[in-house]
Every structure is written in C-alpha cells, then in structure tokens.
Scaffold this motif. Structure first.
Motif, short mmCIF file in Angstrom:
data_model
loop_
_atom_site.label_atom_id
_atom_site.label_comp_id
_atom_site.label_asym_id
_atom_site.label_seq_id
_atom_site.Cartn_x
_atom_site.Cartn_y
_atom_site.Cartn_z
N VAL A 52 7.13 -3.20 -6.52
CA VAL A 52 6.55 -1.93 -5.70
C VAL A 52 5.59 -1.07 -6.82
N LYS A 53 4.45 -1.07 -6.40
CA LYS A 53 3.35 -0.32 -7.53
C LYS A 53 3.50 1.16 -7.34
N SER A 54 3.63 1.43 -6.22
CA SER A 54 3.87 3.01 -5.77
C SER A 54 4.36 3.12 -4.31
N THR A 55 4.68 4.20 -4.02
CA THR A 55 5.41 4.48 -2.63
C THR A 55 4.71 5.98 -2.30
N ILE A 56 4.46 5.87 -1.10
CA ILE A 56 3.88 7.10 -0.32
C ILE A 56 5.03 7.50 0.67
N GLU A 57 5.84 8.65 0.23
CA GLU A 57 6.83 9.13 1.10
C GLU A 57 6.19 9.92 2.39
N GLY A 58 6.78 9.55 3.70
CA GLY A 58 6.49 9.86 4.75
C GLY A 58 7.04 11.25 5.03
N GLU A 59 7.05 11.60 6.40
CA GLU A 59 7.65 12.91 6.96
C GLU A 59 8.40 12.56 8.19
N TRP A 87 -4.84 9.06 2.96
CA TRP A 87 -3.96 9.08 1.73
C TRP A 87 -5.16 8.61 0.77
N ASP A 88 -4.92 9.31 -0.49
CA ASP A 88 -5.82 8.85 -1.71
C ASP A 88 -4.90 7.97 -2.50
N LEU A 89 -5.22 6.81 -2.57
CA LEU A 89 -4.40 5.68 -3.06
C LEU A 89 -4.24 5.99 -4.81
N GLU A 90 -5.04 6.71 -5.51
CA GLU A 90 -5.09 7.31 -6.66
C GLU A 90 -3.96 8.40 -7.05
N THR A 91 -4.17 9.23 -6.27
CA THR A 91 -3.13 10.44 -6.34
C THR A 91 -2.14 10.35 -5.44
N LEU A 92 -2.10 9.43 -4.38
CA LEU A 92 -0.97 9.39 -3.55
C LEU A 92 -0.60 10.59 -2.70
N LYS A 93 -1.69 11.45 -2.36
CA LYS A 93 -1.60 12.51 -1.71
C LYS A 93 -2.43 12.54 -0.28
N CYS A 94 -1.84 13.15 0.71
CA CYS A 94 -2.51 13.38 1.89
C CYS A 94 -3.78 14.19 1.75
N ILE A 95 -5.06 13.86 1.89
CA ILE A 95 -6.00 14.64 1.72
C ILE A 95 -6.56 15.37 3.05
N ARG A 96 -6.39 14.58 4.30
CA ARG A 96 -6.44 15.22 5.61
C ARG A 96 -5.83 14.64 6.49
#
Length: 878
Positions: A52-59, A87-96
């Motif tokens: 697992v390279k990265s994980t995007i936590e949901g809500e 989601w921006d896969l570089e920062t793993l943040k929801c941009i909109r």
C-alpha cells in the motif's frame, strides 16, 4: 563451530494487510498502481508487490464508484452519501466536492481531456460535471432502472457518452446537443437483463455490451444497429476489447490463425474477452461469434459443487503495454494473466495473484531450504503460498472441504517440498508443493485435526493431533511424490493421548519422541514409533496452545493460556524455567539461536524475544491489532513471520548487526559534529554553534551559548540571527529547553530573555503550529508568573528607600516620574541639579554659625558625591 551470537532486535520488514474489501477499483493508465476501496478508505496499491503506497481516509462513507484522470493525478470517488469528491494524489487531500444525484453514484468515467466527469446514479440519471468548477454541464434522463456503467468515447472529437442500465438498455448521449429532445442519439435494446459492462473497439466504431442474460451484443456506431449477438452461456460481469500491438494481441492473432487455418489472421476482425460467474477467461472473435480460447479450469478455488458457493470474476480490464489482463474475483483477489511463449505454442497463464483480504490466519510455515515461500492457512479451505520477496500469492492448494486449521512443511530426501495440512473436515492431506498437487489423503480422525507435524530427521512419517483426543502416526513409506491422484494414507500407531482436545504436536530432532499439548492443561511425551508414554508435564493452569522440542538440550517448551511459557526436563518432567511477561494467553513459542533464545506471541498481539539463560525479555514488538495465532521461524535465515486475527502477515528480519552498525555510525557522526561545534564556539560563530547544538540535542550547550551571547554587546541582534535559522522542530526543542531552564532561579533570566526574543520573531500563527505548544505553554506560564511577582515585589520594596530618604530631607520627593529621552538631556539635568545644590550650600553656609559650618560642609560634600553618582548611574542605565 563458533557459537551463534545472540539476537537483540528484530525489525518488521514487510507487512501484508487487507488492501481491498470488494467494490470499486480503478487501474492507472500505465498499470503501475491500483486505486481500490477498503472499507471507508481508498488504498493506492502497487501492482507489483501489493504494498500500500498511500491511503486516503474516507468519512464513514461506503464507496460505490472510482475514476482516475488521464494523467493519473486526480482521483474521483463517490459513495452512498452521494458526495462526489476530487482527490489530489500527490497531497492526498480533497480539493473539491459536491452533490448532484438523488441516490448513490454507481459508475464514473473521466473524459480523455480530463475536463469532464460523467456519473451514473441509482436515481436513473446520468450527469456530466466540469472537473475544475464542480458544476453540472449535462443532465441526461431517460433510463428506467439503475444506471450502473458509463463510458466516454475515447476520441475527443466525438462528443458521445454511453450508459448501461438495469433496464436492459444502452443509451447513447450527444454532449453537443442543445435541444433536450435530441440529447439521446440512440437507445440500444437487445438485452433481456441488466447490462453489466460496455466497451469500445480500438477503432471506436463498435460498441460491445455484456449482460446477465448471458450474451454479448456488438453494435455498429454508424447507424446504431446490432451487428451480431454472441451467446456465452454464462452470466457475464465484464467485457473488454484487445488492443493491437501487444503480446496479448499477437497471442489472439495466433489463436485466430489456428482456428481458421489461414496463414494470416483477418486484420478487420475484432477480438474481445469475457469473464463471469464461471471464473474462466474466454477470448472471442466477433466475426462468426467464434470462441478462440477458453480456460480448461478456473483458477478460482471452489469449496463444493453447490452453485451458491462458486466464486466467479466480478470485473476485468486490459492493462497497458505488455502487462496483460487483470481480473478481479468475488473473494477480493486480483489475477494477472500474461502470455508465455513456449516452443510449441503460447499460453495464457496466471502470472501473479494479489490477495486483497486473507481473513483470520490460523497457521503458517516457510517452504523449502531457501525459504523463499510462505505457506499460509487462513479461514478458508485452501492453502495460499506467498512469495516472500513480493508477498504475492504464487499458487493455492485446494482440496479440503472445510477450513484448514494446521499445517507443516519439510523437504523430502528426493528434494521435493512437502506440505501436510489438517482440516475441520477431519482429514489430513499430503501435498507436493513442487508439482502443486495432492498426493495423499488420511482419514480416521473423528474430530477437527488441530495439529500436524513432520518428522525432523527421516521424513518417513508425520503425526497429527485431533479434537477426538487421539494422536496418530501416519506412514509415508511407499508413497509416490509424483503421483497425479492422491492415495489413502495409512497409520502406524494410534493412542488416546489426553482427556481433551490436542492443540499442538511436535517431533524431536532425532525422531525418537513426540510431544502433545492439550486443553486439559497438560503436555505428554511419547516414545516413537509405538507411542509409549514417557512422562506427563503438569504445572500449567490453563490450556496449552504450543509445544516444541529444543534443538540442543533434552527439554521441551510449552506455551499456555495462563500467560506463561515453561521449559521442562524430558528426563523427569520437572519444570526448569517459567517465563512471565505476556498480558494474555501465549499462543505460540519457538526456539531460535540454537536453543539459547526463543520468540513467543499471544492473544495480546505482542511478539516477544527472550533469553533462555537469563530468563529476560529482550524486546517486545507490537505490530498486530488482534490475537497472533501463527508463528513461523526460518531454519536457516531465522526470519520470523507472524499472522493473526487481524488478517495481517508481518515478516521480521534480524536487525542486530545493522543496528550495531547504525549505532557506530551515529556515534562517529556525533563525534565529528561535536568537534565542529567546538570549532564554531572558538571562532565565535554563535549562529552555527547553536544550530549544531540543536542537531546534537545538547540543551546544556545551547544554554551556555545563549548565556554567552547575553553577556556580549549587541546580543539582541546575534540572538535574533541565531533564532531565525532554526526549523520548526528545533523551535519545539527550544521551547522544551526554555521550559526546563525557567524552573530554576539561576537560569530563568536567560530563559526569559530567549523566550522574549522568540515571541518577537515568530508570529502567533506559526507558534500555534508548533507540535505540543499547548503543553509547553502550560509549563512556562506558572513559573513566568512567579518570576514576575518576585520582580514586582522587589520594585515595590525599593520605594521604601525613596520614602525614607525623603522623610530625612536628603532628597526631595518626586512629584512626577520623568524618563529622559536621550543621554545628553539626562546629563544636563544632572549637572543642573549639582550646580543648584552647590548654590544652596553656599547660602546655607552664610546663614549657619561657624561651629556648625564645618560639619555641614562635609555633609553637603557627601550629598554632592552621592547625587553625582546617582546621576552617572542613571545615564549609564539609559
């Protein structure tokens, strides 16, 4: 042979965790990673080794659809909450994010330009969104069922969108139409059940639609007519086309040549692949509806012949370039198929298998002399064999009808790797891992087979312990390791060993003894081959989960539910040592380092490393969130593998040597940096010296440097310069140091001065971002308040002296405190005061008698000196 050095530390090098829980997934454009749903989170998984390279936590939102932008930089997700997120896969943040559908989003697709996103919903609508703005650009309605799939035309010049629904239709939408009545270009009605998948041919003029009515329809996009219908005779879940210029296309072309018996395949032919409930891959040629290739058997294991228990494919996708075909199973596995070229003909083989979820792990063992593979028994009817280097599942051994509870491995005299398994179906099975086939089946137990163990020296037998309280010895004499059909195994001897279930069995190194551990809180030692009772080990207060013979001494180790591990003498059954440290039941224990150490794991999720001679727990590792049921130790590498109820497999490597090298390297570097620090102090480079002192974590040296700066002129500028060169982490350390200095009266002045300069440099927004600033300020405020109160008391006490001198008429009381603005003004006022006092003295001398004049003169002279000294002191203070 020199004695083996003791191990001091292990390091978890690899972990295999659950990364896919079923549901939506999407493959990157280059096939390097897979974005897949796992509960509420999205995992970005490396397709080569399932890490697992990265994980995007949901809500807390169950995901229903995923999509990627063409450049793989943006990930789109949607779930039952109807919220569409980017989601921006570089920062793993929801941009909109935004909402648009009245029901869950069931399918998503991104336009080839990356500017549009199409969503298909359970509310029977298809919406198109502007990715940058988040607003709806197209609103399509007309479907009478849930829209499950949506697809843009790959040609950016053709603004066409396709959608498949549960109403058994495929609709074609015009993205350029302004008239609402002309938005739907065509309604493709040929299916009799839900449309599960749609795909476009490489030239973009043919559309394939697959459904649960067991057919694939080929549509001509020139006039939207159905060119042909291919009957597949299975419920289809996915259809995908074969792109040209790949090894897969060459393989299909060769199949076409053999089928049609032509020298060259038809260049105009269209090939497609279907997968479904049968779990087999089939390749078709649209012209003539010919099946060019079909797998002989499914790679998905089936526990029984019932239709309900069959596990098929749920999705498929062609991977770019030469990566082959990806198929996803209903039990959360990713199958990678590739073309292997042989001398006679090419074959489609399962090259890699990534397991998304292992369920609870019951037992595991390393395979072979090189220990490159790991056999794992999970809460399934199969044994999964993993490659240690990549943690991908190489193959499975299926044959048991119920869950496998125990296993053991060995290398036979002929060099074949053998595996024995015990199952809930009350049978034992013998496997040849080299040929991946079952060569023997043993029946006779009347309960679950909870433990199995191979002989350690001759490999001519294995033993099994069962819930029926019996211990059996199974003979391997006369068994052909290359047989294709399994034969019935025979027992040498049987004994009713315990009053309750047998949880563990172990064979001595010379094959002369076997030990059993039971639910009845005892362990027994038996002499082979006739199973003659030798001694009973009594002392545990709870059930015994694990037993093992020492490789060098005449003793046995047992692990129990009473939270202890005991070592017993074989000769008289006495307890030699008891090891306490686990906070819950000890489930497994195994010797390492030639019997001088051992490792244990338990229901508390901990792995512990012990020294046998000193009875000391050397290290404790906490990498599991549930009970650790399985423990495997490599015989040569002494690599450790653990697995448990959290469905996680951890691989541990001995890091004693590497840790020692790292420690030596750090000491050497610290010496060099310390010398550099001393040189900086000698050269009066305080900024560099303070920075080095922070890097070396020397708070006392930091204090000495700040104290030295405070004693120098223009100390403010140098301290500000030194503080401005610090990083955020170093500011956190500075606050910790200042907090300690502030508690000591001798050091508090420097602490307050440094704190004052720090607050002048850092704005409040950055101070708030310092990690743990709240706790640090809580420690600074009380002592700072105490120092302030102390200084305030001193200042107020000083006014008593002024009052006393005023009452004695030595000085005139000051009506108003004046603060000179500059030094020259202060000097003039002091000189004026002195001259005025001289005049008053002269007048006084004229009026007073001669007898008192002398004493008055001396008194005035002393007052004059005092006033001059005070004036000079005030000037210096300014």
């Amino acid at each position: 042979m020199a004695p083996q050095s003791l191990k001091k530390n292990y390091r978890c090098s690899r972990s295999l965790k659950q990364f896919y829980g079923g549901g939506p997934f999407i493959v990157s454009s280059d096939g390097s990673f897979i974005a897949c749903a796992c509960g509420d989170a999205i995992n970005i998984v490396d397709s080569t080794d399932s890490s697992v390279k990265s994980t995007i936590e949901g809500e807390s939102d169950t995901l229903t659809a995923l999509a990627l932008s063409p450049d793989d930089k943006l990930l789109f997700s949607a779930g039952h909450s109807r919220q569409i997120r980017v989601w921006d896969l570089e920062t793993l943040k929801c941009i909109r994010s935004w909402k648009g559908h009245e029901g869950p989003v069931m399918g998503m697709a991104c336009h080839a330009s990356g500017g549009l996103l199409a969503t298909a919903g359970a509310d029977r609508k298809v919406l198109v969104w502007d990715v940058d703005g988040g607003f709806c650009t197209h609103y399509f309605k007309g479907h009478k069922g849930v829209v499950s799939s949506v697809l843009f035309h790959p040609d950016t010049n053709k603004n066409i969108l396709f959608s498949g629904s549960d109403d058994a239709t495929v609709r074609v939408w015009d993205l350029m139409a302004k008239n609402t009545e002309k938005k739907c270009l065509a309604i493709l009605e040929k299916h009799f059940s839900a449309v599960t998948s749609i795909a476009l041919s490489e030239d973009g003029w043919n559309l394939f639609s697959a459904g649960r009515d067991k057919v694939v329809n080929l549509w001509d996009l020139h006039d939207y007519s159905c060119k042909t219908t291919v009957a597949t005779y299975e419920v289809l879940e996915a259809v995908t086309t074969v792109s040209s210029g790949t090894p897969f296309a060459s393989f299909v072309a060769s199949l076409d040549q053999k089928k049609s018996k032509k020298k060259e395949s038809d260049s105009q032919a269209t090939y497609f692949i279907t997968v479904g409930e049968r779990g087999v891959v089939r390749i078709w040629k649209s012209e003539g509806s010919i099946c060019l290739y079909e797998q002989k058997s499914s790679d998905i294991t089936v526990s029984s012949d019932d239709e309900e228990s069959k596990r098929g494919f749920t999705a498929a996708a062609m991977l770019p370039s030469d990566r082959g075909l990806l198929c996803v199973t209903a039990d959360q596995q990713f199958f990678f198929y590739s073309v292997v070229e042989n001398v006679e003909e090419s074959e489609l083989v399962l090259s890699k298998r990534l397991v998304g979820y292992n369920e609870e792990i019951a037992d595991m063992k390393f395979l072979g002399d090189e220990e490159q593979f790991l056999a794992v028994a999970t809460n399934l009817e199969e044994v999964r064999v993993y490659e240690v280097a990549t943690m991908s599942c190489s193959y499975v051994l299926a044959g048991h009808k119920e869950v496998i509870l125990s296993l053991d491995t060995c290398v036979s005299s002929s060099g074949n790797v053998l595996i024995v398994t015990g199952s809930k179906d009350k049978t034992v099975r013998l496997w040849n891992a080299t040929s991946k086939s079952c060569i023997g089946v043993g029946t006779g137990h009347n309960g679950d087979v909870l433990a199995v163990a191979f002989a350690k020296k001759s490999f001519s037998f294995f033993v099994s312990g069962s819930g029926d309280r019996t211990l059996k010895v199974w003979s391997l004499d006369g068994i052909s390791e290359d047989s294709e059909e399994p034969i019935n195994l025979k027992t040498r001897s049987v004994v009713a060993a315990h009053d309750k279930d047998i949880n563990s069995v172990a064979v001595a190194r010379n094959d002369s003894l076997v030990c059993t551990g039971s639910e009845d809180r005892t362990a027994s030692i038996w002499r082979l081959p006739d199973l003659v009772h030798v001694v009973t080990l009594k002392g545990h207060k709870r059930r015994i989960f694990s037993v093992e013979f020492s490789t060098v001494d005449q003793c046995v180790m047992t692990a129990s539910g009473d939270k202890t591990v005991k070592i017993w003498a074989i000769s008289d059954g006495s307890c030699l040592k008891t090891f306490e440290g686990h906070t819950s039941s000890v489930l497994r224990a195994s010797f390492i380092t030639e019997g001088t150490q051992f490792v244990s794991c338990g229901a508390d999720g901990l792995l512990k490393l012990w020294n046998v001679n000193t009875s000391e727990c050397i290290a404790t590792y906490d990498q599991h969130e549930d009970k650790v049921w399985a423990l495997a130790v490599g015989k040569k590498t002494e690599m450790i593998a653990t697995g448990g109820g959290d469905a996680v497999i951890n691989l541990w490597h001995d890091s004693t040597a590497s840790d020692k090298e790292d420690e030596f390297r750090k000491e050497e570097e610290a010496i060099l940096r310390g010398q550099e620090l001393e040189n900086a102090v000698l050269d009066a480079e305080y900024t560099k010296a303070i920075r080095l002192a922070f890097e070396l974590r020397r708070p006392h040296k930091v204090f000495e440097l700040f104290a030295g700066l405070c004693r120098k002129r223009e100390s403010d500028e140098q301290i500000v310069k030194a503080l401005q060169g610090l990083e955020k982490e170093e500011f956190r350390l500075l606050f910790e140091y200042v907090r300690e200095w502030n508690t000591k009266p001798k050091l508090c002045h420097i602490a307050q001065f440094v704190l004052y300069q720090t607050f002048n440099i850092l704005p409040p927004t950055e101070i708030v971002q310092v990690k743990g600033i709240g706790e640090l300020l809580e420690g600074l405020i009380p002592y700072s308040q105490r120092h302030f109160n102390r200084i305030d008391r001193f200042v107020r006490s000083s006014f008593l002296l002024d009052y006393t001198l005023g009452e004695m008429s030595v000085i005139d009381p000051e009506t108003e405190t004046e603060y000179p603005k500059d030094k020259k003004k202060k000097e003039k006022e002091a000189i004026a005061a002195v001259s005025a006092m001289e005049q008053d003295t002269e007048e006084l001398n004229k009026e007073t008698p001669s007898r008192k004049r002398k004493s008055q003169k001396s008194k005035d002279k002393s007052n004059k000196k005092r006033l001059i000294a005070e004036a000079q002191g005030s000037v210096i203070a300014v």
